[in-house]
Enzyme design. Structure first.
Site, PDB file in Angstrom:
ATOM      1  N   GLU A  42      -0.611  -2.771   0.010  1.00  0.00           N
ATOM      2  CA  GLU A  42       0.488  -3.092  -0.627  1.00  0.00           C
ATOM      3  C   GLU A  42       1.309  -5.100  -0.040  1.00  0.00           C
ATOM      4  O   GLU A  42       2.615  -4.066  -0.136  1.00  0.00           O
ATOM      5  CB  GLU A  42       0.620  -2.965  -1.881  1.00  0.00           C
ATOM      6  CG  GLU A  42       0.787  -3.879  -2.894  1.00  0.00           C
ATOM      7  CD  GLU A  42       1.450  -3.558  -4.643  1.00  0.00           C
ATOM      8  OE1 GLU A  42       1.945  -3.907  -5.684  1.00  0.00           O
ATOM      9  OE2 GLU A  42       0.989  -2.104  -4.680  1.00  0.00           O
ATOM     10  N   ARG A 267      -0.554  12.597   3.071  1.00  0.00           N
ATOM     11  CA  ARG A 267       1.113  11.068   3.607  1.00  0.00           C
ATOM     12  C   ARG A 267       1.238  11.965   4.952  1.00  0.00           C
ATOM     13  O   ARG A 267       1.764  13.142   5.295  1.00  0.00           O
ATOM     14  CB  ARG A 267       1.906  11.417   2.543  1.00  0.00           C
ATOM     15  CG  ARG A 267       0.745  10.336   1.557  1.00  0.00           C
ATOM     16  CD  ARG A 267       2.334  10.276   0.426  1.00  0.00           C
ATOM     17  NE  ARG A 267       3.054   9.747   0.731  1.00  0.00           N
ATOM     18  CZ  ARG A 267       3.257   7.945   0.508  1.00  0.00           C
ATOM     19  NH1 ARG A 267       1.335   7.277  -0.167  1.00  0.00           N
ATOM     20  NH2 ARG A 267       3.591   7.018   0.480  1.00  0.00           N
ATOM     21  N   LYS A 277       7.900   2.006  -0.296  1.00  0.00           N
ATOM     22  CA  LYS A 277       8.078   0.759   0.196  1.00  0.00           C
ATOM     23  C   LYS A 277       9.566   0.189  -0.614  1.00  0.00           C
ATOM     24  O   LYS A 277       9.885   0.354  -0.722  1.00  0.00           O
ATOM     25  CB  LYS A 277       7.348  -0.129   0.563  1.00  0.00           C
ATOM     26  CG  LYS A 277       6.623  -0.088   1.624  1.00  0.00           C
ATOM     27  CD  LYS A 277       5.025  -1.317   1.095  1.00  0.00           C
ATOM     28  CE  LYS A 277       4.179  -1.025   1.514  1.00  0.00           C
ATOM     29  NZ  LYS A 277       3.419  -0.943   0.218  1.00  0.00           N
TER      30      LYS A 277
HETATM   31  P1  ATP Z   1       4.448   2.724  -0.225  1.00  0.00           P
HETATM   32  O1  ATP Z   1       4.607   3.468  -1.966  1.00  0.00           O
HETATM   33  O2  ATP Z   1       6.123   2.742   0.244  1.00  0.00           O
HETATM   34  O3  ATP Z   1       4.477   0.891  -1.500  1.00  0.00           O
HETATM   35  P2  ATP Z   1       1.741   3.161  -0.671  1.00  0.00           P
HETATM   36  O4  ATP Z   1       0.897   4.633  -0.528  1.00  0.00           O
HETATM   37  O5  ATP Z   1       2.086   1.915  -2.080  1.00  0.00           O
HETATM   38  O6  ATP Z   1       3.263   3.135  -0.229  1.00  0.00           O
HETATM   39  P3  ATP Z   1       0.612   0.936   0.112  1.00  0.00           P
HETATM   40  O7  ATP Z   1       1.112  -0.265   1.217  1.00  0.00           O
HETATM   41  O8  ATP Z   1      -0.201   0.389  -0.672  1.00  0.00           O
HETATM   42  O9  ATP Z   1       1.042   2.440   0.678  1.00  0.00           O
HETATM   43  O10 ATP Z   1      -1.073   1.337   1.103  1.00  0.00           O
HETATM   44  C1  ATP Z   1      -0.807   1.467   2.492  1.00  0.00           C
HETATM   45  C2  ATP Z   1      -1.672   2.191   3.280  1.00  0.00           C
HETATM   46  O11 ATP Z   1      -1.403   3.730   3.752  1.00  0.00           O
HETATM   47  C3  ATP Z   1      -3.129   3.061   1.985  1.00  0.00           C
HETATM   48  O12 ATP Z   1      -4.201   3.696   1.829  1.00  0.00           O
HETATM   49  C4  ATP Z   1      -1.736   4.146   1.897  1.00  0.00           C
HETATM   50  O13 ATP Z   1      -2.678   5.719   1.366  1.00  0.00           O
HETATM   51  C5  ATP Z   1      -0.833   4.534   3.345  1.00  0.00           C
HETATM   52  N1  ATP Z   1      -0.243   5.533   3.287  1.00  0.00           N
HETATM   53  C6  ATP Z   1       1.708   4.734   2.952  1.00  0.00           C
HETATM   54  N2  ATP Z   1       2.341   6.053   3.237  1.00  0.00           N
HETATM   55  C7  ATP Z   1       1.277   7.029   3.850  1.00  0.00           C
HETATM   56  C8  ATP Z   1       2.631   8.005   3.831  1.00  0.00           C
HETATM   57  N3  ATP Z   1       3.368   7.787   4.269  1.00  0.00           N
HETATM   58  N4  ATP Z   1       1.556   8.257   5.034  1.00  0.00           N
HETATM   59  C9  ATP Z   1      -0.199   7.853   5.795  1.00  0.00           C
HETATM   60  N5  ATP Z   1      -0.625   7.029   4.488  1.00  0.00           N
HETATM   61  C10 ATP Z   1       0.353   6.627   4.205  1.00  0.00           C
HETATM   62 MG    MG Z   2       2.962   0.260  -3.179  1.00  0.00          MG
END
Ligand code: ATP
Ligand code: MG
Length: 559
Positions: A42, A267, A277
């Site tokens: 996102e 994760r 983020k």
């Molecule tokens: P954030 O909470 O930082 O906004 P998110 O989980 O919402 O992160 P997105 O940017 O929406 O993450 O997701 C992009 C991809 O990255 C998703 O498939 C998510 O599962 C993966 N992702 C996000 N954080 C991690 C992490 N700490 N380890 C592995 N994969 C991750």
């Molecule tokens: Mg997110």
């Protein structure tokens, strides 16, 4: 660009993992005859270290099976998303060494979602609901209690089609009506209790303008985007495991022919780092750091600016492993990977962080000669580089003391040391200024010891680094420590956990003139000090360096 080689993306990281096992099984059983993945961030912030794992898993899995991997920016939330974030995400992925086969958006599939919603209504699998958000929460039940059906659950197909069409036309206000899947209000999985699949939002969308005033929920858009796009395996983190039944339900009930398969993995969590983020944004907005690319941040942009090479980051996520079990990886593993990579790859240079001027009184005035310093002892094929030597040099102030403690092998009156690549020098006398500080140190040198060896076999215990005072430039050097005091910075208030000593600025360092003109991200080992990279704040007048990592794990001792 960087003077450090990148790439490792030809390799399949995480060879032989459970995701590959699932895919092999799918291929064997004919569920799929090809493999396609996607990375779906996102664009509401910069990517962080956790995303490197997701990127590596998505891209290298596609690579292993000769498939494709798209970048899909998840813009289902029509709130103003920032182009800055979109551009940063693309830049970071490319810097890691991956190239998306296509750059797509979740909003590309809004028509498909709408059509799927209509199909569900026609099958009696979705209904328009008038409950408010608060009422819906009450009806939803809890983990221990089943939910209650909405009073609007039994609207006729015709009524639902008409109301949904009028929602689309903008006849209702946000919150007045939603479209909900008709699944099971008594399901043990709360996500299956007639979840909302469409909501009214009278907000224009960056990419679709004002075409829509109803928007699909993430849980509805995601499986449809995956499937329409041709994704075979939708790899995501474990928090989506509970959403998988809904993912599968949407694709089955809306009758998609080749539904994608979701597979979850754990994760990546890193000690002393934030992997969210939203929390990183709070740090940026709260002024705790200078920006998303502050070298203390565990964002890809921050780590790049700090001098962490892309292959070291990929090595790190690969060593951290791929599994379904929650774990927190120690920051020292990341530093180990960075150090390991730079030790083999970074060019050696000399920099004096706290300069003390040395005058070699028996060295001819006005003379300059060249001595050789090895470019990288781990790559002898690179040979050596010429460094100038003259009567006036700078050494570290800490490399001289009037009264040496036991075991001190550097300079003190009458003591001899080797200057790296240069001569043996002996300290004669420190000259003090009116404040009682040392102004400079008078030394003598032995002309027979060129190259740092003595023909009479005389040994010295200390070798110190130096720069030629007539051939150096001023530099600011930024030394970093952990951004947080607490290994789990989200434990309590993030701002209370900040380490006040995470940045030390050394204003008046002296570095070899050779370094002048090197570009941001060029990386060096400064002898005895660690690994450093040129910062983008460098100007013609003053270079700025970031310490990437120390030579040894000094943190291990402190703990
Ligand atoms: P954030 O909470 O930082 O906004 P998110 O989980 O919402 O992160 P997105 O940017 O929406 O993450 O997701 C992009 C991809 O990255 C998703 O498939 C998510 O599962 C993966 N992702 C996000 N954080 C991690 C992490 N700490 N380890 C592995 N994969 C991750
Ligand atoms: Mg997110």
């Amino acid at each position: 660009m960087e003077n450090i080689e990148k790439t490792t993306n030809e390799e399949v990281l995480f060879e032989g993992n459970f995701i590959h096992d699932f895919i092999d099984e799918d291929l064997r059983e004919g569920n799929f005859d090809r493999v396609q993945t996607r990375f779906p961030p996102e664009p509401n912030g910069y990517l962080h270290v956790g995303h490197i794992k997701a990127i590596a898993v998505d891209f290298t899995t596609a690579k292993k099976y000769n498939g494709i991997c798209n970048l899909r920016l998840d813009d289902t939330n029509p709130q103003k998303e920032d182009d800055e974030y979109v551009n940063a995400i693309i830049e970071d992925i490319r810097w890691l060494g991956f190239e998306p086969d296509n750059i797509l958006y979740g909003s590309n599939y809004f028509d498909d979602c709408y059509e799927a919603a209509v199909r569900l209504i026609k099958k009696g699998k979705a209904f328009v609901c008038d409950l408010s958000a608060e009422q819906m929460r009450e009806y939803r039940g809890s983990l221990t209690e089943p939910g209650k059906e909405s009073p609007y659950h039994n609207r006729t197909v015709e009524e639902n089609l008409d109301l949904f069409e009028r929602m689309r036309k903008g006849e209702f206000e946000p919150g007045e009506k939603t479209l909900r899947a008709k699944i099971d209000m008594s399901s043990g999985n709360l996500n299956m209790r007639d979840p909302i699949i469409y909501r009214i939002m009278k907000v224009p969308h960056d990419r679709c303008g004002d075409k829509w005033c109803i928007y699909p929920m993430y849980d509805f858009n995601h499986p449809i985007s995956d499937t329409v796009e041709g994704v075979t395996h939708s790899l995501c983190t474990l928090e989506f495991e509970d959403h998988r039944p809904l993912y599968d339900w949407v694709l089955k009930e809306a009758e998609f022919e080749k539904p994608s398969r979701q597979i979850e993995f754990a994760r990546l969590n890193l000690s002393y780092a934030l992997t969210s983020k939203r929390r990183c944004l709070a740090l940026v907005n709260g002024g705790a750091v200078t920006g998303w690319d502050d070298p203390r941040m565990a964002t890809i942009a921050g780590m790049r600016r700090r001098g962490y090479p892309a292959p070291a980051l990929l090595d790190f996520v690969s060593k951290a492993g791929l599994s379904k079990t929650y774990s927190v990886v120690d920051y020292s593993l990341l530093e180990f990977c960075v150090r390991d990579y730079l030790n083999t790859n970074a060019e050696r240079a000399m920099a004096v962080l706290k300069p003390l001027k040395v005058v070699i009184e028996n060295y001819p005035e006005g003379k300059t000669e060249e001595v050789s310093v090895e470019i990288n002892p781990n790559k002898p094929e690179l040979g050596s580089r010429k460094v100038t030597f003259s009567r006036e040099l700078y050494i570290e102030a800490d490399d001289f003391t009037e009264v040496p403690p036991k075991g001190y092998h550097r300079l003190s009156p009458g003591k001899e040391v080797r200057l790296k690549g240069g001569y043996y020098i002996t300290a004669q006398k420190a000259v003090y200024n009116e404040n009682g500080d040392i102004d400079h140190l008078i030394c003598t040198y032995d002309p027979e010891t060129a190259g740092g060896t003595s023909p009479d076999g005389r040994k010295v215990k200390g070798t110190i680094h130096w720069v030629d005072a007539n051939n150096c430039v001023d530099a600011e050097v930024r030394l970093y420590d952990r951004l947080f005091k607490n290994p789990n910075p989200s434990d309590g208030e993030v701002f209370d956990n900040l380490n006040p000593d995470s940045l030390t600025v050394v204003e008046n360092a002296k570095v070899e003139k050779y370094l002048h003109g090197h570009a941001p991200l060029d990386t060096f080992q400064f002898l005895r000090h660690g690994y450093f990279t040129v910062d983008k704040d460098s100007t013609e007048e003053k270079m700025v360096f970031n310490r990437t990592v120390t030579l040894k794990d000094s943190w291990a001792k402190q703990k």
